[in-house]
Design a protein around this motif. Structure first.
Motif, mmCIF file in Angstrom:
data_model
loop_
_atom_site.group_PDB
_atom_site.id
_atom_site.type_symbol
_atom_site.label_atom_id
_atom_site.label_comp_id
_atom_site.label_asym_id
_atom_site.label_seq_id
_atom_site.Cartn_x
_atom_site.Cartn_y
_atom_site.Cartn_z
ATOM 1 N N SER A 202 0.847 -1.199 0.000
ATOM 2 C CA SER A 202 0.000 0.000 0.000
ATOM 3 C C SER A 202 0.884 1.251 0.000
ATOM 4 O O SER A 202 1.891 1.316 0.702
ATOM 5 C CB SER A 202 -0.901 0.015 1.236
ATOM 6 N N ARG A 203 0.493 2.247 -0.774
ATOM 7 C CA ARG A 203 1.271 3.486 -0.893
ATOM 8 C C ARG A 203 0.349 4.693 -0.751
ATOM 9 O O ARG A 203 -0.813 4.656 -1.099
ATOM 10 C CB ARG A 203 1.966 3.576 -2.255
ATOM 11 N N ASP A 204 0.926 5.794 -0.267
ATOM 12 C CA ASP A 204 0.226 7.075 -0.166
ATOM 13 C C ASP A 204 0.861 7.998 -1.203
ATOM 14 O O ASP A 204 2.028 8.385 -1.062
ATOM 15 C CB ASP A 204 0.372 7.628 1.251
ATOM 16 N N GLN A 205 0.101 8.333 -2.241
ATOM 17 C CA GLN A 205 0.649 9.117 -3.357
ATOM 18 C C GLN A 205 1.181 10.486 -2.930
ATOM 19 O O GLN A 205 2.193 10.937 -3.434
ATOM 20 C CB GLN A 205 -0.421 9.306 -4.446
ATOM 21 N N ASP A 206 0.488 11.130 -1.983
ATOM 22 C CA ASP A 206 0.925 12.486 -1.609
ATOM 23 C C ASP A 206 1.715 12.524 -0.296
ATOM 24 O O ASP A 206 2.037 13.595 0.215
ATOM 25 C CB ASP A 206 -0.256 13.451 -1.555
ATOM 26 N N GLN A 207 1.997 11.336 0.280
ATOM 27 C CA GLN A 207 2.830 11.208 1.474
ATOM 28 C C GLN A 207 2.303 11.993 2.682
ATOM 29 O O GLN A 207 3.054 12.515 3.465
ATOM 30 C CB GLN A 207 4.270 11.661 1.180
ATOM 31 N N GLY A 208 1.007 12.049 2.861
ATOM 32 C CA GLY A 208 0.522 12.736 4.054
ATOM 33 C C GLY A 208 -0.970 12.906 4.051
ATOM 34 O O GLY A 208 -1.659 12.414 3.167
ATOM 35 N N PRO A 209 -1.509 13.540 4.992
ATOM 36 C CA PRO A 209 -0.805 14.342 6.003
ATOM 37 C C PRO A 209 -0.182 13.513 7.141
ATOM 38 O O PRO A 209 0.657 14.014 7.874
ATOM 39 C CB PRO A 209 -1.894 15.247 6.564
ATOM 40 N N GLY B 273 -5.429 4.210 5.635
ATOM 41 C CA GLY B 273 -5.755 5.632 5.690
ATOM 42 C C GLY B 273 -4.547 6.459 6.069
ATOM 43 O O GLY B 273 -3.632 5.990 6.744
ATOM 44 N N ASP B 274 -4.579 7.749 5.627
ATOM 45 C CA ASP B 274 -3.481 8.668 5.938
ATOM 46 C C ASP B 274 -3.938 9.822 6.823
ATOM 47 O O ASP B 274 -3.281 10.852 6.918
ATOM 48 C CB ASP B 274 -2.824 9.191 4.661
ATOM 49 N N GLY B 275 -5.076 9.658 7.472
ATOM 50 C CA GLY B 275 -5.616 10.716 8.320
ATOM 51 C C GLY B 275 -6.573 11.628 7.587
ATOM 52 O O GLY B 275 -7.312 12.388 8.196
ATOM 53 N N GLU B 276 -6.577 11.559 6.279
ATOM 54 C CA GLU B 276 -7.441 12.408 5.476
ATOM 55 C C GLU B 276 -8.316 11.580 4.536
ATOM 56 O O GLU B 276 -9.498 11.840 4.378
ATOM 57 C CB GLU B 276 -6.572 13.371 4.661
#
Length: 172
Positions: free
Chosen positions: A19-26, A68-71
């Motif tokens: 799994s990856r987060d494209q925008d690295q955040g928040p 999830g990334d918090g957003e």
């Protein structure tokens, strides 16, 4: 067992580490595994990218991973087909040092024989004389059998132990 398949009693690893987060955040990625359907299963490390379980029953298991990334959150499901454990043959264990006298009962003992997986059914025993003066056995279909020698000499007996599907044999 092939991809997406396992056997009862084998640990299964559910891997969401790709799994990856494209925008690295928040925030850093959080993982949450849950069982959606299938036999009961206890997940180990359900909050990590890799979770695991050891199925106790065959069947089709379905899990969901939510990341999830918090957003924002994303989810995916994973199906695992669990097959019954492969049957193993019983293990024959015999008391091998037997001696007796003419006219006195001698007991043959296979009661320490066992089935390593206890499937598909209960153990069945069959004693068979295979040489020597003794040919009549009492309890030939039990874990223990006996005979009373009426002539001197060495007698030989076979024990077949079956689980209803596979069998093993030993000699005394």
């Amino acid at each position: 067992a092939g991809p997406g398949a396992a056997r009862v009693g084998e640990t299964v690893i559910l891997d969401g580490s790709g799994s990856r987060d494209q925008d690295q955040g928040p925030e850093p990625l959080r993982h949450a595994w849950i069982r959606l359907s299938g036999p009961l299963a206890t997940l180990e490390n359900p909050q990590s990218p890799k979770a695991g379980f050891t199925p106790a029953q065959p069947g089709r298991y379905r899990f969901r991973l939510t990341v999830g990334d918090g957003e924002a959150n994303a989810s995916a499901t994973l199906d695992i087909a669990v097959e019954a454990a492969a049957n193993q043959a019983p293990v024959v264990q015999l008391e091998t040092r037997l001696s007796g006298r003419v006219g006195q009962r001698v007991t043959l003992d296979g009661s320490r024989s066992y089935d390593p997986d206890n499937v598909p059914g209960p153990l069945r025993f069959q004693w068979t004389p295979s040489g020597g003066p003794a040919t009549t056995l009492a309890g030939a279909e039990g874990a223990q059998a006996s005979f009373t020698p009426d002539l001197p000499g060495d007698s030989r007996f076979g024990l077949t132990v079956s689980d209803g599907e596979l069998s093993s044999q030993g000699w005394v």
